[in-house]
Design a protein around this motif. Structure first.
Motif, PDB file in Angstrom:
ATOM      1  N   PRO A  57      59.615  52.382  51.236  1.00 17.54           N
ATOM      2  CA  PRO A  57      60.484  51.974  52.054  1.00 17.54           C
ATOM      3  C   PRO A  57      60.429  51.121  53.116  1.00 17.54           C
ATOM      4  O   PRO A  57      61.377  50.196  53.411  1.00 17.54           O
ATOM      5  CB  PRO A  57      61.033  53.412  52.514  1.00 17.54           C
ATOM      6  CG  PRO A  57      60.489  54.211  51.760  1.00 17.54           C
ATOM      7  CD  PRO A  57      59.046  54.012  51.062  1.00 17.54           C
ATOM      8  N   ARG A  60      60.598  47.667  51.285  1.00 21.21           N
ATOM      9  CA  ARG A  60      62.438  47.312  51.219  1.00 21.21           C
ATOM     10  C   ARG A  60      63.333  47.002  52.457  1.00 21.21           C
ATOM     11  O   ARG A  60      63.667  46.078  52.459  1.00 21.21           O
ATOM     12  CB  ARG A  60      63.079  48.494  50.448  1.00 21.21           C
ATOM     13  CG  ARG A  60      62.547  48.863  48.990  1.00 21.21           C
ATOM     14  CD  ARG A  60      63.411  49.802  48.303  1.00 21.21           C
ATOM     15  NE  ARG A  60      63.671  50.959  48.864  1.00 21.21           N
ATOM     16  CZ  ARG A  60      62.769  52.236  48.789  1.00 21.21           C
ATOM     17  NH1 ARG A  60      61.753  52.164  47.742  1.00 21.21           N
ATOM     18  NH2 ARG A  60      63.054  53.363  49.497  1.00 21.21           N
ATOM     19  N   GLY A  61      62.592  47.626  53.528  1.00 23.58           N
ATOM     20  CA  GLY A  61      63.191  47.542  54.828  1.00 23.58           C
ATOM     21  C   GLY A  61      62.734  46.039  55.308  1.00 23.58           C
ATOM     22  O   GLY A  61      63.688  45.322  55.816  1.00 23.58           O
ATOM     23  N   THR A  64      64.910  43.360  53.504  1.00 22.34           N
ATOM     24  CA  THR A  64      66.417  43.202  53.989  1.00 22.34           C
ATOM     25  C   THR A  64      66.788  43.244  55.299  1.00 22.34           C
ATOM     26  O   THR A  64      67.872  43.169  55.779  1.00 22.34           O
ATOM     27  CB  THR A  64      67.248  44.307  53.134  1.00 22.34           C
ATOM     28  OG1 THR A  64      66.688  45.647  53.648  1.00 22.34           O
ATOM     29  CG2 THR A  64      67.095  44.272  51.593  1.00 22.34           C
ATOM     30  N   ALA A  65      65.716  43.198  56.271  1.00 25.15           N
ATOM     31  CA  ALA A  65      65.875  43.482  57.586  1.00 25.15           C
ATOM     32  C   ALA A  65      66.485  42.123  58.115  1.00 25.15           C
ATOM     33  O   ALA A  65      66.450  41.312  58.059  1.00 25.15           O
ATOM     34  CB  ALA A  65      64.320  43.371  58.532  1.00 25.15           C
ATOM     35  N   ALA A  99      67.889  51.708  45.562  1.00 25.21           N
ATOM     36  CA  ALA A  99      67.491  51.679  46.964  1.00 25.21           C
ATOM     37  C   ALA A  99      67.486  50.334  47.724  1.00 25.21           C
ATOM     38  O   ALA A  99      68.262  50.031  48.643  1.00 25.21           O
ATOM     39  CB  ALA A  99      66.213  52.464  47.196  1.00 25.21           C
ATOM     40  N   LEU A 100      66.935  49.120  47.062  1.00 28.83           N
ATOM     41  CA  LEU A 100      66.975  47.911  47.529  1.00 28.83           C
ATOM     42  C   LEU A 100      68.265  47.287  47.347  1.00 28.83           C
ATOM     43  O   LEU A 100      68.734  46.578  48.342  1.00 28.83           O
ATOM     44  CB  LEU A 100      65.951  47.081  46.738  1.00 28.83           C
ATOM     45  CG  LEU A 100      65.834  45.715  46.821  1.00 28.83           C
ATOM     46  CD1 LEU A 100      65.205  45.393  48.287  1.00 28.83           C
ATOM     47  CD2 LEU A 100      65.140  44.781  45.946  1.00 28.83           C
ATOM     48  N   GLU A 102      71.056  49.026  47.844  1.00 31.26           N
ATOM     49  CA  GLU A 102      71.917  49.628  48.862  1.00 31.26           C
ATOM     50  C   GLU A 102      71.441  49.063  50.242  1.00 31.26           C
ATOM     51  O   GLU A 102      72.180  49.116  51.153  1.00 31.26           O
ATOM     52  CB  GLU A 102      71.528  51.215  48.735  1.00 31.26           C
ATOM     53  CG  GLU A 102      72.335  51.743  47.227  1.00 31.26           C
ATOM     54  CD  GLU A 102      71.985  53.259  47.290  1.00 31.26           C
ATOM     55  OE1 GLU A 102      72.826  53.802  46.544  1.00 31.26           O
ATOM     56  OE2 GLU A 102      71.066  53.578  47.723  1.00 31.26           O
ATOM     57  N   SER A 103      70.125  48.937  50.571  1.00 33.81           N
ATOM     58  CA  SER A 103      69.486  48.594  51.701  1.00 33.81           C
ATOM     59  C   SER A 103      70.401  47.098  51.786  1.00 33.81           C
ATOM     60  O   SER A 103      70.434  46.956  53.230  1.00 33.81           O
ATOM     61  CB  SER A 103      68.209  48.444  51.626  1.00 33.81           C
ATOM     62  OG  SER A 103      67.506  48.097  52.934  1.00 33.81           O
ATOM     63  N   ALA A 104      70.226  46.386  50.936  1.00 31.84           N
ATOM     64  CA  ALA A 104      70.674  44.852  51.380  1.00 31.84           C
ATOM     65  C   ALA A 104      72.276  44.917  51.531  1.00 31.84           C
ATOM     66  O   ALA A 104      72.711  44.254  52.646  1.00 31.84           O
ATOM     67  CB  ALA A 104      70.385  44.194  50.269  1.00 31.84           C
ATOM     68  N   ALA A 106      73.854  47.474  53.009  1.00 38.21           N
ATOM     69  CA  ALA A 106      74.046  48.272  54.334  1.00 38.21           C
ATOM     70  C   ALA A 106      73.843  47.264  55.471  1.00 38.21           C
ATOM     71  O   ALA A 106      74.225  47.372  56.652  1.00 38.21           O
ATOM     72  CB  ALA A 106      73.058  49.241  54.331  1.00 38.21           C
ATOM     73  N   ARG A 107      72.903  46.225  55.246  1.00 36.33           N
ATOM     74  CA  ARG A 107      72.294  45.292  56.353  1.00 36.33           C
ATOM     75  C   ARG A 107      72.901  43.750  56.344  1.00 36.33           C
ATOM     76  O   ARG A 107      72.569  43.204  57.093  1.00 36.33           O
ATOM     77  CB  ARG A 107      70.684  45.006  56.469  1.00 36.33           C
ATOM     78  CG  ARG A 107      70.067  46.598  56.495  1.00 36.33           C
ATOM     79  CD  ARG A 107      68.713  46.273  56.186  1.00 36.33           C
ATOM     80  NE  ARG A 107      67.921  47.522  56.794  1.00 36.33           N
ATOM     81  CZ  ARG A 107      66.625  47.449  57.103  1.00 36.33           C
ATOM     82  NH1 ARG A 107      65.977  46.480  56.851  1.00 36.33           N
ATOM     83  NH2 ARG A 107      66.030  48.774  57.472  1.00 36.33           N
TER      84      ARG A 107
END
Length: 326
Positions: A57, A60-61, A64-65, A99-100, A102-104, A106-107
């Protein structure tokens, strides 16, 4: 800082390296987050290496941070490796991939996500012609997991969370010599053997047919996918890239001609299941991709020359007998 912020997963891989180089040359890049377990050294300060595994995680964070404009997701457990290890394929090709995405989402503000899928989503039992209406029926875990993510990404697009572009890649030539985890590696291996004027046994018949593209043409299509007008995409947000349909003996002849090698170095020992999966490709029509502006290499000779150029092999080197990589 002007320019786009881009993330490329699988940046240390065969296609990923070419894509990063091409993006850096485009001139409108603020930063590229290059994500992979193993990365080359970059001299360009716009490249921000993120070494690690997408199942983490934290990786991935970092990828996309602060949000991204474009996410190119190339990283995957490839065909043969996925078939041999279902749990690993599930973890990387499904769980970490979703998950990647969704992370992109969301950010970022509706980022463009360019996802590399595969012609393996069609399976092995192909009709007389493949086109945009051909049913998808993957025959291996790799294709099945890729198709799952095509659907998931299209749903994120439908919900307005991302701007999705899925590209189904054909065989990409020619990969560097060495283990790749891909059952289709023989397509690239014949380049290396003929360049070194060494015998090679092709595991499919001379009349076997493949869909193929050079790595530079693939990188050009990916680059284009990051910025073109996405309204040209079909409703499912996935297209099969245009590719050349090539007989194996035709490919052998073109590679041998370029390398100045004798085609007698090549013999054939067909493996029926492998040929059914990777070298029984019928005529291909890619109307949706054509309308959207994606391209193939044009002809076999152009593809072969581009493949050798990407490998860093020059005709003069072969002529001087200096090439020994096999």
């Amino acid at each position: 800082m002007a320019g786009r912020t881009i993330t490329v997963t699988g940046a240390g891989g065969f296609v990923g390296r070419r894509l990063v180089d091409r993006l850096l040359a485009s001139g409108d890049i603020a930063a590229i987050r290059a994500v992979d377990a193993h990365l080359p050294e970059y001299s360009d300060p716009r490249v921000h290496p993120i070494a690690g595994d997408l199942t983490d995680p934290g990786v991935r964070g970092a990828a996309t941070a602060g949000g991204v404009d474009v996410l190119y997701h190339l990283a995957a457990v490839p065909g043969g490796a996925a078939e041999g290890n279902y749990e690993l394929s599930r973890a990387v090709n499904v769980d970490a991939t979703l998950a990647l995405f969704e992370s992109a989402a969301a950010r970022s503000q509706r980022p463009r996500i360019v996802y590399t899928s595969t012609i393996a989503v069609f399976g092995a039992d192909l009709p007389a012609r493949v086109d945009d209406a051909t049913p998808l029926a993957p025959g291996m875990t790799y294709g099945a997991h890729k198709l799952m993510m095509e659907i998931a990404l299209a749903d994120l697009h439908r919900r307005g969370m991302v701007d999705a572009v899925t590209l189904r890649l054909p065989g990409i030539l020619a990969r560097p010599m060495g283990p790749s985890g891909m059952k289709s590696a023989f397509m690239s291996e014949l380049f290396h053997h003929l360049a070194a004027h060494r015998p090679f046994v092709v595991p499919v018949s001379p009349g076997g047919t493949i869909w193929a593209m050079s790595v530079d043409r693939c990188a050009a299509n990916l680059d284009y996918a990051g910025s073109f007008d996405g309204h040209a995409m079909p409703a499912g947000r996935a297209v099969t890239l245009p590719a050349l349909r090539i007989r194996l003996d035709e490919l052998v002849a073109a590679v041998a001609d370029w390398a100045g090698a004798d085609t007698d170095l090549i013999s054939y020992a067909p493996d029926a299941p492998l040929e059914a999966m990777f070298a029984a490709n019928p005529p291909l029509e890619t109307a949706a991709a054509d309308r959207a502006g994606f391209k193939h290499d044009g002809d076999v000779a152009t593809l072969v020359a581009a493949a050798f150029a990407a490998l860093g092999i020059e005709r003069e080197t072969l002529k001087d007998g200096l090439f020994t990589n096999s």
